[in-house]
Design an enzyme around this catalytic site. Structure first.
Site, PDB file in Angstrom:
ATOM      1  N   LYS A  14     -36.946  -2.741   4.125  1.00 43.04           N
ATOM      2  CA  LYS A  14     -37.554  -2.268   2.756  1.00 43.04           C
ATOM      3  C   LYS A  14     -38.925  -2.942   2.537  1.00 43.04           C
ATOM      4  O   LYS A  14     -40.046  -2.465   2.191  1.00 43.04           O
ATOM      5  CB  LYS A  14     -36.608  -2.942   1.854  1.00 43.04           C
ATOM      6  N   ARG A  89     -32.196  -5.125  -9.769  1.00 43.14           N
ATOM      7  CA  ARG A  89     -31.072  -5.303  -8.894  1.00 43.14           C
ATOM      8  C   ARG A  89     -29.589  -4.903  -9.598  1.00 43.14           C
ATOM      9  O   ARG A  89     -28.825  -5.165  -9.033  1.00 43.14           O
ATOM     10  CB  ARG A  89     -31.035  -6.482  -8.258  1.00 43.14           C
ATOM     11  N   ARG A 128     -35.189 -12.764  11.957  1.00 46.74           N
ATOM     12  CA  ARG A 128     -36.162 -13.081  10.908  1.00 46.74           C
ATOM     13  C   ARG A 128     -36.250 -14.711  10.487  1.00 46.74           C
ATOM     14  O   ARG A 128     -37.125 -15.340  10.470  1.00 46.74           O
ATOM     15  CB  ARG A 128     -36.012 -12.216   9.605  1.00 46.74           C
ATOM     16  N   ARG A 134     -36.956 -18.855   6.686  1.00 50.52           N
ATOM     17  CA  ARG A 134     -36.455 -18.923   5.343  1.00 50.52           C
ATOM     18  C   ARG A 134     -35.205 -19.387   4.972  1.00 50.52           C
ATOM     19  O   ARG A 134     -34.149 -19.223   5.741  1.00 50.52           O
ATOM     20  CB  ARG A 134     -36.402 -17.207   4.974  1.00 50.52           C
TER      21      ARG A 134
HETATM   22  P1  AMP Z   1     -35.790 -10.514  -1.913  1.00 51.63           P
HETATM   23  O1  AMP Z   1     -37.148 -11.054  -0.968  1.00 51.63           O
HETATM   24  O2  AMP Z   1     -36.095  -9.338  -2.402  1.00 51.63           O
HETATM   25  O3  AMP Z   1     -34.500 -10.233  -0.943  1.00 51.63           O
HETATM   26  O4  AMP Z   1     -35.452 -11.584  -2.828  1.00 51.63           O
HETATM   27  C1  AMP Z   1     -35.445 -13.069  -2.357  1.00 51.63           C
HETATM   28  C2  AMP Z   1     -34.629 -13.837  -3.367  1.00 51.63           C
HETATM   29  O5  AMP Z   1     -35.121 -13.713  -4.964  1.00 51.63           O
HETATM   30  C3  AMP Z   1     -33.066 -13.229  -3.873  1.00 51.63           C
HETATM   31  O6  AMP Z   1     -32.042 -13.351  -3.089  1.00 51.63           O
HETATM   32  C4  AMP Z   1     -32.685 -13.612  -5.503  1.00 51.63           C
HETATM   33  O7  AMP Z   1     -32.784 -14.774  -5.386  1.00 51.63           O
HETATM   34  C5  AMP Z   1     -34.380 -13.587  -5.857  1.00 51.63           C
HETATM   35  N1  AMP Z   1     -34.701 -12.330  -6.632  1.00 51.63           N
HETATM   36  C6  AMP Z   1     -35.450 -11.118  -6.189  1.00 51.63           C
HETATM   37  N2  AMP Z   1     -35.480 -10.299  -7.052  1.00 51.63           N
HETATM   38  C7  AMP Z   1     -34.434 -10.370  -8.150  1.00 51.63           C
HETATM   39  C8  AMP Z   1     -34.077  -9.857  -9.089  1.00 51.63           C
HETATM   40  N3  AMP Z   1     -34.640  -8.466  -9.371  1.00 51.63           N
HETATM   41  N4  AMP Z   1     -33.004 -10.286  -9.936  1.00 51.63           N
HETATM   42  C9  AMP Z   1     -32.545 -11.539  -9.760  1.00 51.63           C
HETATM   43  N5  AMP Z   1     -32.939 -12.440  -8.330  1.00 51.63           N
HETATM   44  C10 AMP Z   1     -33.937 -11.499  -7.693  1.00 51.63           C
END
Ligand code: AMP
Length: 195
Positions: A14, A89, A128, A134
């Site tokens: 994504k 989400r 990754r 990470r």
């Molecule tokens: P991602 O890189 O999109 O997988 O986001 C990494 C982390 O950021 C997630 O595991 C959540 O802890 C936080 N996060 C990102 N987007 C959201 C969202 N829309 N709502 C809540 N937490 C988020």
């Protein structure tokens, strides 16, 4: 002008597709995950509040996340459209986003879902994790994030599907092919909803 949303489980590709589409369509990419990670590395108050959720692979509470998105969508560079990555989400975030867009007379043109099966996701994310280090890429955290995606985010995608603006692409295909299918699907949805 394109207002887009991209969704997909962690490791589906994504993020890569989001970068490519934002470049090709000339719209800013708004990734809530990247925004949180940058707050974390700058050690801002918001970053300090979000840290424990990110580390555990949990969702940051809605009031924090939605306030951050609302503020970002008010910035001038979104006038020509945007690509939201990783938000909404949950169904309650989806309702919040509807409210934010409605209050400025805007709607989403299309929602792109990038799919991948769980084993492929775990394999990619462990790779990754070694490359990027990470903290949320350990196997148990990955499985937790996948479960949250299934429970919280898939109902959001299904609801966009019922609105007739969903485009699904297979994220395990060749990366150029995924981008091309996504662009084609987005154009089809835009043409259909414009009539
Ligand atoms: P991602 O890189 O999109 O997988 O986001 C990494 C982390 O950021 C997630 O595991 C959540 O802890 C936080 N996060 C990102 N987007 C959201 C969202 N829309 N709502 C809540 N937490 C988020």
């Amino acid at each position: 002008m394109t207002r887009l949303l991209i969704a997909g489980p962690p490791g589906s590709g994504k993020g890569t597709q989001a970068h490519r589409l934002s470049e090709k369509l000339g719209i800013p990419e708004i990734s809530t995950g990247d925004m949180f990670r940058s707050h974390l590395s700058d050690q801002t108050p918001l970053g300090n509040q979000a840290k424990k959720y990110l580390d555990a692979g949990d969702l940051v509470p809605d009031h924090i996340t939605t306030a951050m998105v609302r503020e970002r969508l008010q910035q001038d560079d979104t006038g020509n459209g945007f690509l939201l990555d990783g938000y909404p989400r949950t169904l309650s975030q989806m309702e919040n986003l509807d409210g934010i867009l409605e209050s400025s007379g805007k709607t989403l043109d299309a929602v792109l879902e990038v799919t991948a099966d769980d084993d492929e996701i775990v394999r990619r994310l462990l790779l990754r994790s070694r490359a990027e280090g990470r903290s949320d890429d350990t196997e148990s955290v990955i499985r937790h994030r996948l479960q949250l995606y299934r429970e919280e985010t898939q109902p959001v995608i299904a609801r966009y599907g019922r609105r007739g603006i969903l485009v699904s692409v297979d994220g395990t295909a060749d990366v150029d092919h995924v981008t091309a299918s996504a662009l084609k699907g987005i154009e089809t949805v835009k043409a259909r909803t414009a009539t």
